[in-house]
Motif scaffolding. Sequence first.
Motif, short mmCIF file in Angstrom:
data_model
loop_
_atom_site.label_atom_id
_atom_site.label_comp_id
_atom_site.label_asym_id
_atom_site.label_seq_id
_atom_site.Cartn_x
_atom_site.Cartn_y
_atom_site.Cartn_z
N VAL A 90 9.41 45.65 -33.01
CA VAL A 90 10.81 45.98 -33.27
C VAL A 90 11.38 46.80 -32.12
O VAL A 90 12.49 46.56 -31.64
CB VAL A 90 10.95 46.76 -34.61
N PHE A 91 10.56 47.74 -31.62
CA PHE A 91 11.03 48.61 -30.55
C PHE A 91 11.35 47.79 -29.30
O PHE A 91 12.42 47.90 -28.71
CB PHE A 91 9.98 49.67 -30.23
N ASP B 161 24.50 33.84 -29.67
CA ASP B 161 24.17 34.93 -30.58
C ASP B 161 25.25 36.00 -30.51
O ASP B 161 26.22 35.89 -29.77
CB ASP B 161 22.77 35.49 -30.30
N GLU B 162 25.05 37.07 -31.30
CA GLU B 162 26.08 38.09 -31.42
C GLU B 162 26.42 38.71 -30.07
O GLU B 162 27.58 38.99 -29.78
CB GLU B 162 25.61 39.20 -32.38
N ILE B 163 25.38 38.95 -29.26
CA ILE B 163 25.63 39.65 -28.00
C ILE B 163 26.34 38.75 -27.00
O ILE B 163 27.23 39.19 -26.29
CB ILE B 163 24.31 40.22 -27.44
N ALA B 164 25.99 37.48 -27.01
CA ALA B 164 26.70 36.55 -26.13
C ALA B 164 28.17 36.51 -26.53
O ALA B 164 29.07 36.49 -25.68
CB ALA B 164 26.08 35.16 -26.24
N ARG B 165 28.42 36.54 -27.85
CA ARG B 165 29.81 36.54 -28.31
C ARG B 165 30.50 37.83 -27.92
O ARG B 165 31.65 37.83 -27.49
CB ARG B 165 29.87 36.31 -29.82
N LEU B 166 29.76 38.96 -28.06
CA LEU B 166 30.33 40.26 -27.65
C LEU B 166 30.71 40.21 -26.17
O LEU B 166 31.80 40.62 -25.78
CB LEU B 166 29.31 41.37 -27.90
N THR C 15 17.43 43.92 -26.76
CA THR C 15 18.75 43.58 -27.27
C THR C 15 19.77 44.63 -26.84
O THR C 15 20.86 44.32 -26.36
CB THR C 15 18.70 43.51 -28.80
N LEU C 16 19.35 45.91 -26.98
CA LEU C 16 20.28 46.99 -26.63
C LEU C 16 20.55 47.01 -25.14
O LEU C 16 21.63 47.41 -24.71
CB LEU C 16 19.71 48.32 -27.10
N ALA C 17 19.56 46.58 -24.35
CA ALA C 17 19.80 46.52 -22.91
C ALA C 17 20.92 45.55 -22.61
O ALA C 17 21.76 45.80 -21.74
CB ALA C 17 18.53 46.11 -22.18
N ARG C 18 20.97 44.47 -23.35
CA ARG C 18 22.07 43.51 -23.14
C ARG C 18 23.39 44.13 -23.58
O ARG C 18 24.42 43.96 -22.93
CB ARG C 18 21.79 42.22 -23.92
#
Lengths: 475, 226
Positions: free
Chosen positions: A198-199, A235-240, A205-208
């Motif tokens: 998870v870490f 995914d969510e980050i790509a959309r962000l 993920t957070l780095a993105r």
Amino acid sequence: MSSATNSRRGITAAWRISGWSTLIFAVGAIVAFFFLHRFVSHEIQRRSDAWLLGEVEVLGDVAERTPKGILYDRIVDEIAELATKEVPTESQNTQNPNDAVFFLELGPDNSLKLWVGKGNSSDYLTPIRAAAIRPGIPGNISVVGAPIPFRIVADKTEAGDTIYLGLSEHNNRLLLRRMRVYFFSSGATIVLLGFILVFVTSRRTLARVEAVTDIAARIGQNDLKSRVPEVDGNDEIARLARTVNGMLDRIEKSVNQLHTITDSLAHDLRSPMTAIRGKLEMVLLADTNGQWSDPLGSAVEEIDRLTELLTKSLDVAEANADALRLRRQHLDLNALLRTIVDLYEPSLTDRGIRVDLYSTGPATIFADSALMHRMLANLLDNAGKHLPAGSKVTFRLSSSAGQILLIVDDDGPGFPPETLSHLFERFVKGPHSKGTGLGLAFVEAVVRAHDGQITAANRTPQGASFTITLPASSV
Amino acid sequence: MRLLVVEDDVQNRRFLEKTLTESGYEVSLAPTAAAAERVFRSAVNLSAVILDLGLPDEDGLSLITRLKQQGLRAPVLILSARRSVDDRVRGLETGGDDYLVKPFAAPELLARLRNLIRRNSPPVDNVTVLQVLDLRLDLLRREATRGDEKLQLTTHEFSLLEFLCRNAGRIVSRSMILDQVWGMRIEPDTNVVDVHIYRLRGKVETRGSEPLIRTIRGVGYVLRDK
């Protein structure tokens, strides 16, 4: 500096996410184990009870059918021995079955008739009597000298004898303990692996997300062109990232639009002003006997004032939209301040205002020099316009811990309380101010555009004070 | 000396033509970029180009770039009505050209033009002494004398007097003084320059004689040279 803060925040978020998910996972696993443990221990108990009941019945049968006589004891003893050999134990090699099982027969008068087992029968007899075990219902007894309690069942023969068969809980406990050890070691491994998984995942993920944040934070005074690198997938980050990029496109467009509007407004107003000024100047220079020099000269001066007002108000408008165009370079605020105080000093002295400058030495900032010149000129103009004769204004420049601190104190009348809270807003001026109401708004705009801060306060017993902080240049 | 003036506004064109002709320049006028290019091709020897950035048919900066590629050697004085001068224009400044923000004073235009042409021509022997009437400035020793009397001037006062002497007989505006002497392009709300001039006068001018530094209201100052 901002990116360092962001990465620290990222680590914290990753820790938090992994911590919480691990905690929830661990609690879930413990609850699941609790029920599993209960189920297994019940099942083990049920099985050993079933064995005990079956065995005690056999023993009862044998005891009943065997004729009472000299051989009775021997036969029952043998049977009981045999029964103890059938104990469902995994550690027969290491443990004497007699430790695990005992057989006891009491006569109708509660006298001991037969004892097969390890140790002294009276050690067992006392707790059995105390426990008052009824036939067919298993019960527990603790025996002196045996650390682990026994499970016992009773049976009554037709002759009125009571037969007790006891089985040590030792094996059951061993089984359960082994299960707990297996569970906890594998559980702990899984939880640890889960935490790491998870870490690492949340870090990545957070780095993105951080990359998006960094780009968004960089958009400001100078950089309107940066975009988050194009991300594949949906995914969510790509959309962000795509949303942020879209937003940046719109910001860039509106800032450029603002520049176009202010530029063309400036152009449209300035061209006629240039023409008017030129004509007035021509007449003024041709007016050799000086008949019209007063009105013409003052008209030219008014035009100059109007131009400066226009420039300043457009600058403040742009700055309020965080769209001030900066051309930064490394410059020494100390040298700059000395020059400008030197420039203003005679004019202030003429008005009876004393100006002092205290500095701790060079103070390099990375700033737009033209804007810094005008900002400091505004502060000195402000002093010249608002301070009565006999006042004193002091500039104190110091630098510490990456910050340049400029404090401007005076002992004049101070700010009117009603204007103090919105001193840096456009067109705010004191009741007796002769200014345009743009000077301090401009000062604040320039300081903010350079990532600095300005505060204003009244001093006791009297006077006003500005505190300006600017980030020091790293070079 | 021939100048090319590129300006689309009729009023300003007329004003520029009159000001420059009176100062002894020959002026070719062009209202558009296309016209400017025609003049550039036909004109033999341009001393300088005065160019308004906002032209109807082309951006002023791309015109300069194009003309320079075609062999323009003369310096360019850019007139900008844009408020905060564009980075690209400021970049040009370092390349030997200059800019002036509208509205400007005629003396400032002339001063900047002289400056540009001087910078662009081969250097003449270095002046170390400036002499205007009985005022004498030794630039090496930074000493000023009026007649036989030595003047006690501060550093900035000396620079101010030097600037006036270099432009003796010509009008200098307040913003030129701020730019050239203090190195600042600011427009003070208060009379900072006037007070410096007033103080300088007190040291330079003798009682009873005709004033040496004249104030021209609304325009600037001039150091009398005759």
